[in-house]
Scaffold this motif. Structure first.
Motif, PDB file in Angstrom:
ATOM      1  N   PHE A  36       2.568   4.250  -1.588  1.00 31.75           N
ATOM      2  CA  PHE A  36       4.026   4.328  -1.732  1.00 31.75           C
ATOM      3  C   PHE A  36       4.692   3.192  -0.957  1.00 31.75           C
ATOM      4  O   PHE A  36       5.587   2.522  -1.463  1.00 31.75           O
ATOM      5  CB  PHE A  36       4.530   5.687  -1.232  1.00 31.75           C
ATOM      6  N   ALA A  37       4.246   2.956   0.268  1.00 32.47           N
ATOM      7  CA  ALA A  37       4.849   1.921   1.120  1.00 32.47           C
ATOM      8  C   ALA A  37       4.483   0.518   0.645  1.00 32.47           C
ATOM      9  O   ALA A  37       5.276  -0.412   0.797  1.00 32.47           O
ATOM     10  CB  ALA A  37       4.423   2.119   2.564  1.00 32.47           C
ATOM     11  N   ALA A  38       3.302   0.362   0.056  1.00 32.65           N
ATOM     12  CA  ALA A  38       2.838  -0.961  -0.360  1.00 32.65           C
ATOM     13  C   ALA A  38       3.593  -1.514  -1.559  1.00 32.65           C
ATOM     14  O   ALA A  38       3.516  -2.708  -1.843  1.00 32.65           O
ATOM     15  CB  ALA A  38       1.345  -0.921  -0.655  1.00 32.65           C
ATOM     16  N   VAL A  39       4.354  -0.658  -2.252  1.00 27.19           N
ATOM     17  CA  VAL A  39       5.146  -1.139  -3.395  1.00 27.19           C
ATOM     18  C   VAL A  39       6.094  -2.236  -2.931  1.00 27.19           C
ATOM     19  O   VAL A  39       6.432  -3.138  -3.676  1.00 27.19           O
ATOM     20  CB  VAL A  39       5.901   0.031  -4.064  1.00 27.19           C
ATOM     21  N   GLY A  40       6.490  -2.170  -1.682  1.00 25.07           N
ATOM     22  CA  GLY A  40       7.324  -3.216  -1.099  1.00 25.07           C
ATOM     23  C   GLY A  40       8.715  -2.730  -0.740  1.00 25.07           C
ATOM     24  O   GLY A  40       9.159  -1.667  -1.180  1.00 25.07           O
ATOM     25  N   GLY A  41       9.358  -3.511   0.087  1.00 29.02           N
ATOM     26  CA  GLY A  41      10.696  -3.188   0.535  1.00 29.02           C
ATOM     27  C   GLY A  41      10.703  -2.206   1.688  1.00 29.02           C
ATOM     28  O   GLY A  41       9.676  -1.898   2.283  1.00 29.02           O
ATOM     29  N   ASP A  42      11.903  -1.735   2.000  1.00 28.76           N
ATOM     30  CA  ASP A  42      12.095  -0.810   3.112  1.00 28.76           C
ATOM     31  C   ASP A  42      11.933   0.624   2.643  1.00 28.76           C
ATOM     32  O   ASP A  42      12.465   1.013   1.604  1.00 28.76           O
ATOM     33  CB  ASP A  42      13.486  -1.001   3.719  1.00 28.76           C
ATOM     34  N   VAL A  43      11.208   1.399   3.439  1.00 31.09           N
ATOM     35  CA  VAL A  43      10.896   2.784   3.120  1.00 31.09           C
ATOM     36  C   VAL A  43      11.228   3.657   4.318  1.00 31.09           C
ATOM     37  O   VAL A  43      10.952   3.286   5.459  1.00 31.09           O
ATOM     38  CB  VAL A  43       9.386   2.918   2.776  1.00 31.09           C
ATOM     39  N   ARG A 104       8.193  -1.386   6.232  1.00 32.54           N
ATOM     40  CA  ARG A 104       8.651  -2.486   5.380  1.00 32.54           C
ATOM     41  C   ARG A 104       7.427  -3.188   4.818  1.00 32.54           C
ATOM     42  O   ARG A 104       6.568  -3.650   5.563  1.00 32.54           O
ATOM     43  CB  ARG A 104       9.503  -3.485   6.170  1.00 32.54           C
ATOM     44  N   ASP A 105       7.357  -3.227   3.499  1.00 30.95           N
ATOM     45  CA  ASP A 105       6.212  -3.837   2.818  1.00 30.95           C
ATOM     46  C   ASP A 105       4.896  -3.263   3.352  1.00 30.95           C
ATOM     47  O   ASP A 105       3.923  -3.983   3.521  1.00 30.95           O
ATOM     48  CB  ASP A 105       6.246  -5.356   2.956  1.00 30.95           C
ATOM     49  N   GLY A 106       4.891  -1.963   3.656  1.00 27.28           N
ATOM     50  CA  GLY A 106       3.705  -1.290   4.152  1.00 27.28           C
ATOM     51  C   GLY A 106       3.464  -1.427   5.644  1.00 27.28           C
ATOM     52  O   GLY A 106       2.541  -0.830   6.175  1.00 27.28           O
ATOM     53  N   GLU A 107       4.297  -2.185   6.331  1.00 25.70           N
ATOM     54  CA  GLU A 107       4.126  -2.422   7.771  1.00 25.70           C
ATOM     55  C   GLU A 107       5.092  -1.556   8.574  1.00 25.70           C
ATOM     56  O   GLU A 107       6.206  -1.284   8.142  1.00 25.70           O
ATOM     57  CB  GLU A 107       4.408  -3.901   8.095  1.00 25.70           C
ATOM     58  N   TYR A 108       4.689  -1.189   9.769  1.00 23.74           N
ATOM     59  CA  TYR A 108       5.484  -0.336  10.654  1.00 23.74           C
ATOM     60  C   TYR A 108       6.729  -1.062  11.162  1.00 23.74           C
ATOM     61  O   TYR A 108       6.663  -2.211  11.585  1.00 23.74           O
ATOM     62  CB  TYR A 108       4.627   0.090  11.849  1.00 23.74           C
ATOM     63  N   SER A 134       6.402  -4.405  13.419  1.00 21.69           N
ATOM     64  CA  SER A 134       5.681  -4.496  14.681  1.00 21.69           C
ATOM     65  C   SER A 134       4.427  -3.633  14.607  1.00 21.69           C
ATOM     66  O   SER A 134       4.168  -2.976  13.596  1.00 21.69           O
ATOM     67  CB  SER A 134       6.574  -4.037  15.837  1.00 21.69           C
ATOM     68  N   ARG A 135       3.696  -3.634  15.670  1.00 23.35           N
ATOM     69  CA  ARG A 135       2.506  -2.788  15.761  1.00 23.35           C
ATOM     70  C   ARG A 135       2.970  -1.374  16.061  1.00 23.35           C
ATOM     71  O   ARG A 135       3.798  -1.155  16.934  1.00 23.35           O
ATOM     72  CB  ARG A 135       1.616  -3.297  16.887  1.00 23.35           C
ATOM     73  N   ALA A 136       2.427  -0.418  15.344  1.00 24.95           N
ATOM     74  CA  ALA A 136       2.796   0.986  15.564  1.00 24.95           C
ATOM     75  C   ALA A 136       2.242   1.458  16.897  1.00 24.95           C
ATOM     76  O   ALA A 136       1.085   1.192  17.213  1.00 24.95           O
ATOM     77  CB  ALA A 136       2.251   1.855  14.440  1.00 24.95           C
ATOM     78  N   PRO A 137       3.087   2.140  17.681  1.00 18.90           N
ATOM     79  CA  PRO A 137       2.543   2.723  18.909  1.00 18.90           C
ATOM     80  C   PRO A 137       1.662   3.902  18.522  1.00 18.90           C
ATOM     81  O   PRO A 137       1.852   4.515  17.477  1.00 18.90           O
ATOM     82  CB  PRO A 137       3.788   3.210  19.652  1.00 18.90           C
ATOM     83  N   SER A 138       0.712   4.211  19.328  1.00 20.11           N
ATOM     84  CA  SER A 138      -0.102   5.392  19.046  1.00 20.11           C
ATOM     85  C   SER A 138       0.129   6.387  20.167  1.00 20.11           C
ATOM     86  O   SER A 138       0.647   6.041  21.217  1.00 20.11           O
ATOM     87  CB  SER A 138      -1.585   5.016  18.936  1.00 20.11           C
ATOM     88  N   VAL A 139      -0.236   7.607  19.915  1.00 23.64           N
ATOM     89  CA  VAL A 139      -0.133   8.610  20.959  1.00 23.64           C
ATOM     90  C   VAL A 139      -1.220   8.285  21.973  1.00 23.64           C
ATOM     91  O   VAL A 139      -2.379   8.107  21.614  1.00 23.64           O
ATOM     92  CB  VAL A 139      -0.319  10.028  20.378  1.00 23.64           C
TER      93      VAL A 139
END
Length: 153
Positions: A36-43, A104-108, A134-139
Motif C-alpha cells: 500500500f505504501a509503495a504505491v507512492g506519495g504520502d500515506v 512517504r514512498d514507502g519510507e518512514y 528518516s529512519r524509524a525509531p524502534s522500541v
C-alpha cells in the motif's frame, strides 16, 4: 442505569469497513502495508487498539476521513485492526494507541500518537507532510553483554 457499552473489536471492524466504503479509507492487513505504501506519495496509516482498552481509537477512526479530506489528494489513508497494529508497533517505535503512522514512498516519516485536539491536528499533519523521511525509531530493547552482570571487581 446506563445502557452505554464500550465499542468492541467487532464494532471497530464494522466501522473501518464503513469508512472504507464511504470514504475510501483502505482497511489493510499487516502484510499489505508495504505494498500500500509503495504505491507512492504520502500515506497516513491508523494503527488501532481494542476500543475497550483505548477508547480514543474509536474517535480517531471516526475523525480520520475528515483529516484526509482536509488535505485533498495529497494524503492516502489506511487503517489496521488491533492485532496487525500491535505486530507493527516495534517496527515503528509505537508505544501508544491509536497511532497515525506517516510514510512517504514507502519510507518512514513519523508518528502521531493518541488523540489530538481538532485545532492541533491540521498543523501536526501538515508538519508531517513537510518532514523528510528518516529512519524509524524502534522500541528499545536493553542489550547486555557478559560484563554487565559481573558487578564491581
Amino acid at each position: 442505569m446506563n445502557d452505554f457499552s464500550a465499542p468492541t473489536e467487532d464494532a471497530l471492524a464494522a466501522l473501518l469497513q464503513r469508512q472504507e466504503s464511504l470514504h475510501g479509507l483502505a482497511c489493510i492487513g499487516q502484510d499489505e502495508l508495504d505494498a500500500f505504501a509503495a504505491v507512492g506519495g504520502d500515506v497516513l496509516v491508523l494503527l488501532t487498539e481494542d476500543p475497550a482498552r483505548s477508547p480514543e481509537t474509536w474517535d480517531v477512526a471516526v475523525i480520520l476521513p475528515e483529516i484526509l479530506k482536509s488535505f485533498g489528494r495529497r494524503l492516502r489513508g489506511a487503517a489496521l485492526m488491533p492485532a496487525p497494529s500491535r505486530a507493527l508497533a516495534a517496527r515503528y517505535g509505537i508505544t501508544r494507541y491509536p497511532a497515525q503512522l506517516f510514510l512517504r514512498d514507502g519510507e518512514y516519516v513519523g508518528v502521531l500518537e493518541g488523540m489530538l485536539n481538532w485545532d492541533e491536528w491540521g498543523g501536526a499533519v501538515a508538519r508531517k507532510l513537510e518532514a523528510p523521511v528518516s529512519r524509524a525509531p524502534s522500541v528499545g530493547i536493553p542489550v547486555r553483554g557478559p560484563a554487565s552482570d559481573a558487578g564491581c571487581h
